[in-house]
Design a protein around this motif. Structure first.
Motif, PDB file in Angstrom:
ATOM      1  N   ARG A   1     -11.832   2.544 -22.049  1.00 57.80           N
ATOM      2  CA  ARG A   1     -11.965   3.595 -23.047  1.00 57.80           C
ATOM      3  C   ARG A   1     -10.848   3.540 -24.100  1.00 57.80           C
ATOM      4  N   TYR A   2      -9.723   2.977 -23.730  1.00 62.00           N
ATOM      5  CA  TYR A   2      -8.550   3.058 -24.587  1.00 62.00           C
ATOM      6  C   TYR A   2      -8.326   1.744 -25.326  1.00 62.00           C
ATOM      7  N   ALA A   3      -7.819   1.856 -26.537  1.00 61.72           N
ATOM      8  CA  ALA A   3      -7.646   0.675 -27.380  1.00 61.72           C
ATOM      9  C   ALA A   3      -6.571  -0.263 -26.845  1.00 61.72           C
ATOM     10  N   GLY A   4      -5.550   0.263 -26.194  1.00 66.93           N
ATOM     11  CA  GLY A   4      -4.396  -0.538 -25.828  1.00 66.93           C
ATOM     12  C   GLY A   4      -4.396  -1.106 -24.429  1.00 66.93           C
ATOM     13  N   PHE A   5      -5.371  -0.729 -23.588  1.00 65.67           N
ATOM     14  CA  PHE A   5      -5.329  -1.184 -22.201  1.00 65.67           C
ATOM     15  C   PHE A   5      -6.656  -0.916 -21.506  1.00 65.67           C
ATOM     16  N   ASP A   6      -6.903  -1.678 -20.426  1.00 68.78           N
ATOM     17  CA  ASP A   6      -8.013  -1.372 -19.528  1.00 68.78           C
ATOM     18  C   ASP A   6      -7.543  -0.327 -18.525  1.00 68.78           C
ATOM     19  N   GLY A   7      -8.487   0.388 -17.925  1.00 68.93           N
ATOM     20  CA  GLY A   7      -8.128   1.445 -16.995  1.00 68.93           C
ATOM     21  C   GLY A   7      -7.598   2.668 -17.722  1.00 68.93           C
ATOM     22  N   LEU A   8      -6.876   3.509 -16.985  1.00 65.98           N
ATOM     23  CA  LEU A   8      -6.354   4.755 -17.546  1.00 65.98           C
ATOM     24  C   LEU A   8      -4.843   4.715 -17.754  1.00 65.98           C
ATOM     25  N   ASN A   9      -4.190   3.649 -17.302  1.00 65.27           N
ATOM     26  CA  ASN A   9      -2.743   3.508 -17.456  1.00 65.27           C
ATOM     27  C   ASN A   9      -2.010   4.749 -16.942  1.00 65.27           C
ATOM     28  N   LEU A  10      -2.298   5.108 -15.710  1.00 61.91           N
ATOM     29  CA  LEU A  10      -1.697   6.294 -15.110  1.00 61.91           C
ATOM     30  C   LEU A  10      -0.256   6.015 -14.690  1.00 61.91           C
ATOM     31  N   THR A  11       0.485   7.067 -14.440  1.00 54.29           N
ATOM     32  CA  THR A  11       1.873   6.909 -14.013  1.00 54.29           C
ATOM     33  C   THR A  11       1.947   6.298 -12.619  1.00 54.29           C
ATOM     34  N   TRP A  12       3.124   5.750 -12.321  1.00 53.79           N
ATOM     35  CA  TRP A  12       3.361   5.152 -11.007  1.00 53.79           C
ATOM     36  C   TRP A  12       3.115   6.171  -9.903  1.00 53.79           C
ATOM     37  N   GLU A  13       3.551   7.405 -10.105  1.00 49.33           N
ATOM     38  CA  GLU A  13       3.440   8.425  -9.063  1.00 49.33           C
ATOM     39  C   GLU A  13       1.989   8.769  -8.752  1.00 49.33           C
ATOM     40  N   THR A  14       1.132   8.803  -9.767  1.00 44.90           N
ATOM     41  CA  THR A  14      -0.285   9.085  -9.533  1.00 44.90           C
ATOM     42  C   THR A  14      -0.947   7.916  -8.809  1.00 44.90           C
ATOM     43  N   LEU A  15      -0.627   6.702  -9.217  1.00 47.97           N
ATOM     44  CA  LEU A  15      -1.200   5.533  -8.552  1.00 47.97           C
ATOM     45  C   LEU A  15      -0.717   5.432  -7.112  1.00 47.97           C
ATOM     46  N   GLU A  16       0.561   5.706  -6.890  1.00 50.78           N
ATOM     47  CA  GLU A  16       1.099   5.698  -5.536  1.00 50.78           C
ATOM     48  C   GLU A  16       0.344   6.689  -4.655  1.00 50.78           C
ATOM     49  N   GLY A  17       0.154   7.906  -5.166  1.00 53.24           N
ATOM     50  CA  GLY A  17      -0.539   8.927  -4.394  1.00 53.24           C
ATOM     51  C   GLY A  17      -1.995   8.593  -4.158  1.00 53.24           C
ATOM     52  N   LEU A  18      -2.627   7.969  -5.139  1.00 50.73           N
ATOM     53  CA  LEU A  18      -4.025   7.579  -4.990  1.00 50.73           C
ATOM     54  C   LEU A  18      -4.185   6.560  -3.864  1.00 50.73           C
ATOM     55  N   VAL A  19      -3.275   5.618  -3.773  1.00 49.30           N
ATOM     56  CA  VAL A  19      -3.366   4.553  -2.783  1.00 49.30           C
ATOM     57  C   VAL A  19      -2.888   5.018  -1.405  1.00 49.30           C
ATOM     58  N   LYS A  20      -1.852   5.871  -1.363  1.00 51.97           N
ATOM     59  CA  LYS A  20      -1.186   6.191  -0.089  1.00 51.97           C
ATOM     60  C   LYS A  20      -1.328   7.643   0.336  1.00 51.97           C
ATOM     61  N   HIS A  21      -2.285   8.396  -0.197  1.00 53.45           N
ATOM     62  CA  HIS A  21      -2.347   9.815   0.153  1.00 53.45           C
ATOM     63  C   HIS A  21      -2.643  10.037   1.634  1.00 53.45           C
ATOM     64  N   ASN A  22      -3.243   9.040   2.290  1.00 51.74           N
ATOM     65  CA  ASN A  22      -3.482   9.157   3.730  1.00 51.74           C
ATOM     66  C   ASN A  22      -2.360   8.538   4.560  1.00 51.74           C
ATOM     67  N   GLY A  23      -1.265   8.164   3.919  1.00 55.28           N
ATOM     68  CA  GLY A  23      -0.127   7.610   4.637  1.00 55.28           C
ATOM     69  C   GLY A  23       0.175   6.180   4.227  1.00 55.28           C
ATOM     70  N   PRO A  24       1.273   5.612   4.720  1.00 55.90           N
ATOM     71  CA  PRO A  24       1.626   4.230   4.386  1.00 55.90           C
ATOM     72  C   PRO A  24       0.532   3.249   4.786  1.00 55.90           C
ATOM     73  N   LEU A  25       0.443   2.148   4.048  1.00 55.99           N
ATOM     74  CA  LEU A  25      -0.527   1.104   4.369  1.00 55.99           C
ATOM     75  C   LEU A  25       0.091   0.003   5.225  1.00 55.99           C
ATOM     76  N   LEU A  26       1.427  -0.078   5.219  1.00 56.72           N
ATOM     77  CA  LEU A  26       2.134  -1.074   6.014  1.00 56.72           C
ATOM     78  C   LEU A  26       3.123  -0.371   6.931  1.00 56.72           C
ATOM     79  N   ASP A  27       3.369  -0.947   8.105  1.00 57.95           N
ATOM     80  CA  ASP A  27       4.389  -0.395   8.988  1.00 57.95           C
ATOM     81  C   ASP A  27       5.741  -1.028   8.678  1.00 57.95           C
ATOM     82  N   ALA A  28       6.745  -0.683   9.463  1.00 57.77           N
ATOM     83  CA  ALA A  28       8.097  -1.163   9.178  1.00 57.77           C
ATOM     84  C   ALA A  28       8.208  -2.682   9.261  1.00 57.77           C
ATOM     85  N   SER A  29       7.336  -3.315  10.033  1.00 59.14           N
ATOM     86  CA  SER A  29       7.368  -4.771  10.162  1.00 59.14           C
ATOM     87  C   SER A  29       6.595  -5.484   9.066  1.00 59.14           C
ATOM     88  N   GLY A  30       5.888  -4.696   8.234  1.00 60.32           N
ATOM     89  CA  GLY A  30       5.079  -5.287   7.178  1.00 60.32           C
ATOM     90  C   GLY A  30       3.642  -5.539   7.567  1.00 60.32           C
TER      91      GLY A  30
END
Length: 415
Positions: free
Chosen positions: A142-171
């Motif tokens: 939709r936007y002239a300068g980029f694909d997607g919505l170019n959301l902030t890091w914090e919104t993307l982080e929450g979108l991906v990890k709202h159910n918790g971390p995806l990796l454990d301490a060992s990776g």
């Protein structure tokens, strides 16, 4: 400090003034915080509008009063804002995460996702959270300068990890992805913009995740009762719900069923919300975080249900799984919907040119994985209505998804 008309924010909340920014830098807005802009971009996205005709449990044409993915997302956002306000979190970030959490769902709800995952078994599968990330980082155009919505890091982080971390301490992948591995879309994006997959998301994402649980517990009970899949008397099998029904009977003896159903749903929401606020306050006090970084680094979420309400939540979900999600009538419609998705995938796989030009363009000579992912993107974006129409265009007959539950308990006339 209050900025841009915002309410009080606690020191441990995510501060838009301290955002890690956007992958593609943009000038700031003179009237909105970065999280407000994220929320607005989500609301104005094509994917968000499509939620109007995407299944929650019942296919959308079964009745005007049953929830769709859109109305569900709106209910989640209201609860998320209530939690954020009570706990001093950033309400706009919580709302943005609530409104975006289901953007990646396919037509026909979890049925469509399961069917598409099976079709993509040889090409990384399909995951609606990863698809939401693809939508907001690549597929919206939709936007002239980029694909997607170019959301902030914090919104993307929450979108991906709202159910918790995806990796454990060992990776290694956490339980959700232990068998399938982290979706490729998440790993690809994470390589260019590190979302810290082994850490918890910020408190606003944690609040949005619980708001999702609260909303669908309450409204699936409401929809199931109105559809006649179970009766109020059946809910006595869940002690938490029996207590609420006894309370309603004591306060409002002889209450008509439609009002009783609503009184039950609102009490479920109220009890759960109040519990999260109490539990969250206690966990925050125990952790004593000076800032949001300490919440991300914690060993457990700080926004959570108490043990008692977590048990009630689990009981409600078990009841709904048995009596609603696996009800024979619902399962019959699900089987037909899954067949539609599988048929569409097979047809487009045999001839990608059957997709619209903007989707089939550039696939000549492409590898199987790329073609399959493009097809999955196209089908995942379909509404229920469009999927049925596309199937009708490509096949001589299309399964009839109508069931028409009786919608019991709704008054037909004014008293």
């Amino acid at each position: 400090m209050r900025q841009n008309g915002e309410r009080w924010r606690a020191p441990y909340a995510t501060d838009p003034a301290a955002t890690r920014g956007r992958l593609i830098p943009e000038s700031s807005s003179p009237t909105r915080s970065d999280f407000q802009r994220d929320r607005d971009r989500i609301i104005h996205s094509t994917a968000f509008r499509r939620l109007k005709h995407k299944t929650q449990v019942f296919v959308h044409h079964e009745g005007d009063h049953y929830r769709t993915r859109l109305t569900h997302s709106l209910e989640v956002s209201q609860i998320a804002r209530a939690l954020a306000r009570a706990l001093g979190l950033d309400e706009d970030l919580a709302e943005a995460l609530a409104l975006s959490h289901d953007l990646g769902h396919t037509c026909f709800g979890h049925t469509g996702e399961d069917a598409l995952h099976a079709c993509m078994a040889d090409h990384g599968g399909f995951d609606h959270n990863a698809q939401a990330l693809r939508i907001v980082t690549r597929l919206e155009r939709r936007y002239a300068g980029f694909d997607g919505l170019n959301l902030t890091w914090e919104t993307l982080e929450g979108l991906v990890k709202h159910n918790g971390p995806l990796l454990d301490a060992s990776g290694a992948p956490t339980r959700r992805y232990a068998d399938t591995g982290i979706p490729a879309a998440v790993l690809e994006y994470n390589a260019v913009n590190d979302l810290e997959l082994a850490r918890f998301a910020g408190p606003e994402a944690q609040a949005a995740a619980l708001a999702d649980d609260i909303a669908y517990d309450a409204h699936d009970l409401d929809d199931g009762l109105r559809a006649g899949l179970f009766d109020l008397a059946d809910l006595a099998a869940v002690p938490f719900l029996k207590g609420l029904l006894d309370e309603i009977d004591t306060l409002h003896p002889g209450l008509e069923p439609s009002r009783k159903i609503h009184e039950l749903a609102r009490r479920v929401i109220t009890r759960f919300v109040e519990d999260v606020i109490r539990e969250g306050e206690g966990r925050i006090a125990a952790l004593a975080p000076a800032g949001v970084a300490e919440i991300r680094a914690a060993q457990a979420p700080v926004i959570a249900f108490s043990a008692g309400i977590a048990a009630a939540d689990a009981e409600i979900k078990r009841f709904l799984f048995a009596r609603m999600y696996r009800h024979p009538e619902v399962m019959a419609v699900r089987a037909k919907a899954a067949a539609i998705v599988a048929d569409l995938f097979a047809a487009f796989r045999a001839d990608p040119g059957r997709m619209p030009a903007e989707w089939s363009e550039g696939l000549a000579g492409a590898g199987e994985a790329r073609v399959a992912r493009r097809i999955a993107d196209y089908i995942a974006g379909m509404t229920d209505t469009y999927a049925v129409l596309e199937h009708g265009r490509l096949f001589p007959s299309t399964p009839d998804l109508h069931w028409s539950p009786p919608s019991r308990g709704l008054p037909l006339t004014e008293p």
